[in-house]
Design an enzyme around this catalytic site. Structure first.
Site, PDB file in Angstrom:
ATOM      1  N   LEU A  33       0.830  -1.204   0.000  1.00 39.75           N
ATOM      2  CA  LEU A  33       0.000   0.000   0.000  1.00 39.75           C
ATOM      3  C   LEU A  33       0.865   1.255   0.000  1.00 39.75           C
ATOM      4  O   LEU A  33       0.609   2.200  -0.759  1.00 39.75           O
ATOM      5  CB  LEU A  33      -0.936   0.004   1.215  1.00 39.75           C
ATOM      6  N   LEU A 195     -13.836   8.310  -1.332  1.00 34.31           N
ATOM      7  CA  LEU A 195     -14.259   9.667  -1.010  1.00 34.31           C
ATOM      8  C   LEU A 195     -13.283  10.710  -1.549  1.00 34.31           C
ATOM      9  O   LEU A 195     -13.591  11.897  -1.560  1.00 34.31           O
ATOM     10  CB  LEU A 195     -14.411   9.817   0.507  1.00 34.31           C
ATOM     11  N   LYS A 197     -12.072  10.411  -4.732  1.00 33.66           N
ATOM     12  CA  LYS A 197     -12.174  10.398  -6.190  1.00 33.66           C
ATOM     13  C   LYS A 197     -12.927  11.636  -6.683  1.00 33.66           C
ATOM     14  O   LYS A 197     -13.912  12.057  -6.076  1.00 33.66           O
ATOM     15  CB  LYS A 197     -12.861   9.110  -6.654  1.00 33.66           C
ATOM     16  N   ASP A 250     -15.227  -5.911   1.328  1.00 32.82           N
ATOM     17  CA  ASP A 250     -14.106  -5.227   0.696  1.00 32.82           C
ATOM     18  C   ASP A 250     -14.531  -3.979  -0.068  1.00 32.82           C
ATOM     19  O   ASP A 250     -13.782  -3.001  -0.138  1.00 32.82           O
ATOM     20  CB  ASP A 250     -13.398  -6.200  -0.259  1.00 32.82           C
ATOM     21  N   HIS A 255     -17.011   1.481   0.163  1.00 36.33           N
ATOM     22  CA  HIS A 255     -16.960   2.353  -1.020  1.00 36.33           C
ATOM     23  C   HIS A 255     -18.355   2.659  -1.577  1.00 36.33           C
ATOM     24  O   HIS A 255     -18.736   3.818  -1.761  1.00 36.33           O
ATOM     25  CB  HIS A 255     -16.136   1.699  -2.129  1.00 36.33           C
ATOM     26  N   LYS A 349     -15.372  -9.032  -9.046  1.00 37.24           N
ATOM     27  CA  LYS A 349     -14.036  -9.199  -9.609  1.00 37.24           C
ATOM     28  C   LYS A 349     -14.118 -10.142 -10.800  1.00 37.24           C
ATOM     29  O   LYS A 349     -15.078 -10.891 -10.946  1.00 37.24           O
ATOM     30  CB  LYS A 349     -13.081  -9.765  -8.546  1.00 37.24           C
ATOM     31  N   ARG A 381     -20.003   8.486 -14.390  1.00 37.22           N
ATOM     32  CA  ARG A 381     -18.895   7.531 -14.473  1.00 37.22           C
ATOM     33  C   ARG A 381     -17.788   7.989 -13.518  1.00 37.22           C
ATOM     34  O   ARG A 381     -17.162   9.028 -13.718  1.00 37.22           O
ATOM     35  CB  ARG A 381     -18.372   7.472 -15.907  1.00 37.22           C
ATOM     36  N   THR A 411     -17.808  14.777 -20.747  1.00 39.45           N
ATOM     37  CA  THR A 411     -16.685  13.864 -20.594  1.00 39.45           C
ATOM     38  C   THR A 411     -15.473  14.683 -20.186  1.00 39.45           C
ATOM     39  O   THR A 411     -15.070  15.612 -20.892  1.00 39.45           O
ATOM     40  CB  THR A 411     -16.410  13.097 -21.898  1.00 39.45           C
TER      41      THR A 411
END
Length: 512
Positions: A33, A195, A197, A250, A255, A349, A381, A411
């Site tokens: 990480l 949070l 992003k 996870d 999220h 996944k 998105r 976009t």
């Protein structure tokens, strides 16, 4: 600040200041990480001159290594495509030092303090930010030693704690109880990188800065909301870690639930951290625990062409594992704004693409002159290729009155081509340095989120006869997925020639 066109735009953020003379300590500095996220984020902030004046960065871990090896690891995940960036990385590395020590020994942390004091000599105040890039099993013991041995005598101290924050409500409360005696709530920063992003941070502006959205943002106009997380790869040798948690713990409990609260919350009194988090907690308290009947789970098998292994073929995964690598579930917010609107969360996944997005589907237009006309959808998105677009119906140019689906499209890489979108960890570390809690998880927020998911998690763990449905590596998920979402009101329209990806139908779902 000014826009590209020169228009002055109000800055919604509070004027929080960086504290000069700060030392950042990265605990777990030898781990993945730290190498992949923490140090690249710190370098990104350094490059763009967002770090405080006279910053020093100290790595701390059990791994014994010299300064040369430490810097080699720091550099390993930082790209330097130009000589200028290479030079900046050299300068950044001169700010970085390393201390090796145990996580449960006073003498190790006293040695860390001695090292920090050498760096802080001559400073009137000593501000310290501890970033715990550590497994949760050592959170409590490291926290205790930091407070006992490393707390500054004069200055501000903050601690960033990585997820996971427990595995259920009881373990989360136990973890919180272990941190509470040593740290005040305003010193703790529980990080959920979603949070940070850009598109998640933009949700408040989109919702409350545009009156036309506010007018339609409720159950009278919205039929359903989908929040989707897709990864095109499996556990790839890290299944041993993943198998402890599964996709629900996870990704979904943290999220996706964070995204849901920002979508569903009421307008806050201000953009201050506590006003925002108060509204998020109100959403969580209006949500009942997830019902097993509103859930499907899956686990990926081999790809159809046989080139990609199944989850259980990962050598680190138990051969009898029932761990879900895919889940779709439905949550409800039982308040005046959202009562009856299904929030459909999907995460998996080894799927067919990399994507995280929000899809808000509006109700059908009044029947009469129209028959089976597609619904409007607002799509946000989050990653990759950040964008916001509204699917709308328009007349097809020509002599007929035929309708066609088109979009109002924002976009980011086209509209903001001259701006760089910061990485989530850059944004959150900067918030931590400024003391801004807006994009971090509060203790009561964490408690309320586990209350929603814990009964489902225990139900799945305790009922050994429930096994995930297998889906092929590289597919869209279990075959029942489309009819599962359709059963909660989502309507798919196959608009011929429409530019965005379409989906296919599937058999009737076998719900839990």
């Amino acid at each position: 600040m000014a826009s590209r066109s020169g228009t002055v735009i109000a800055d919604a953020s509070a004027p929080l200041e960086l504290k000069e003379n700060t030392v950042i300590v990265v605990l777990g500095a030898s781990g993945d990480l730290a190498k992949k996220k923490t140090y690249p984020a710190l370098f990104g902030l350094y490059r763009n001159q967002f770090l405080p004046k006279d910053i020093r960065i100290v790595g701390y871990a059990r791994t014994k290594m010299d300064q040369e090896e430490y810097l080699r690891r720091v550099r390993s995940y930082i790209k330097t495509p130009t000589p200028e960036i290479e030079q900046q990385l050299d300068e950044f590395c001169r700010l970085c030092t390393y201390v090796s020590g145990q996580y449960d020994k006073d003498e190790s942390f006293l040695a860390l303090t001695q090292h920090m004091e050498e760096l802080e000599k001559g400073r009137p105040e000593t501000h310290r930010l501890f970033y715990m890039a550590l497994p949760p099993s050592v959170f409590a013991v490291v926290s205790q030693h930091l407070k006992r041995c490393c707390y500054p005598t004069k200055g501000i101290c903050r601690v960033i704690v990585e997820k996971p924050f427990g595995k259920d409500l009881a373990s989360s409360r136990e973890l919180q109880a272990s941190l509470a005696p040593d740290w005040k709530e305003d010193e703790l920063y529980r990080i959920d990188h979603y949070l940070g992003k850009e598109m998640v941070k933009n949700l408040l502006i989109l919702r409350f800065g545009n009156s036309f959205m506010g007018a339609t943002w409720h159950r009278h106009h919205i039929d359903n909301v989908q929040i989707t997380f897709k990864e095109p790869f499996g556990t790839e040798g890290r299944g041993g870690y993943f198998d402890e948690f599964g996709i629900i713990r996870d990704v979904m409990q943290n999220h996706l639930l964070q995204v849901l609260t920002l979508l569903a919350m009421e307008r806050p009194v201000s953009f201050s951290a506590e006003d925002i988090r108060d509204e998020k907690v109100r959403v969580l308290r209006a949500m009942a625990p997830i019902e097993p009947k509103d859930v499907i789970i899956g686990q990926y098998g081999r790809s159809l062409d046989g080139t990609k292994p199944s989850y259980k073929e990962d050598d680190t995964v138990p051969k009898d594992s029932r761990c879900p690598t895919f889940c779709a579930l439905v949550a409800y917010v039982k308040n005046e704004r959202w009562d009856g609107v299904p929030f459909i969360m999907k995460a998996g996944k080894a799927l067919n693409e990399q994507k995280t997005e929000i899809r808000i589907q509006f109700k059908d237009v009044t029947s009469g002159i129209f028959k089976d006309i597609p619904r409007n959808e607002l799509v946000i998105r989050i990653q990759p290729n950040e964008s916001v677009y509204l699917k709308m119906n328009s007349k097809l140019p020509g002599l007929s009155m035929q309708t066609v689906v088109t979009e109002l499209d924002l976009t980011y890489r086209r509209r903001f081509s001259d701006l760089k979108i910061p990485e989530a960890y850059e944004s959150l570390i900067l918030d931590g340095l400024k003391g801004d809690h807006s994009n971090f998880v509060r203790d009561d927020e964490l408690d309320a989120s586990w209350r929603i998911f814990t009964p489902l998690l225990h139900y799945l763990d305790d009922n050994k006869d429930i096994t995930p449905m297998e889906y092929p590596y590289g597919s869209r998920g279990p075959a029942v997925l489309d009819d599962f979402t359709a059963s909660y009101g989502y309507r798919f329209f196959d608009a011929s020639g429409y530019q965005w990806p379409t989906t296919s139908a599937a058999p009737i779902p076998n719900k839990l």
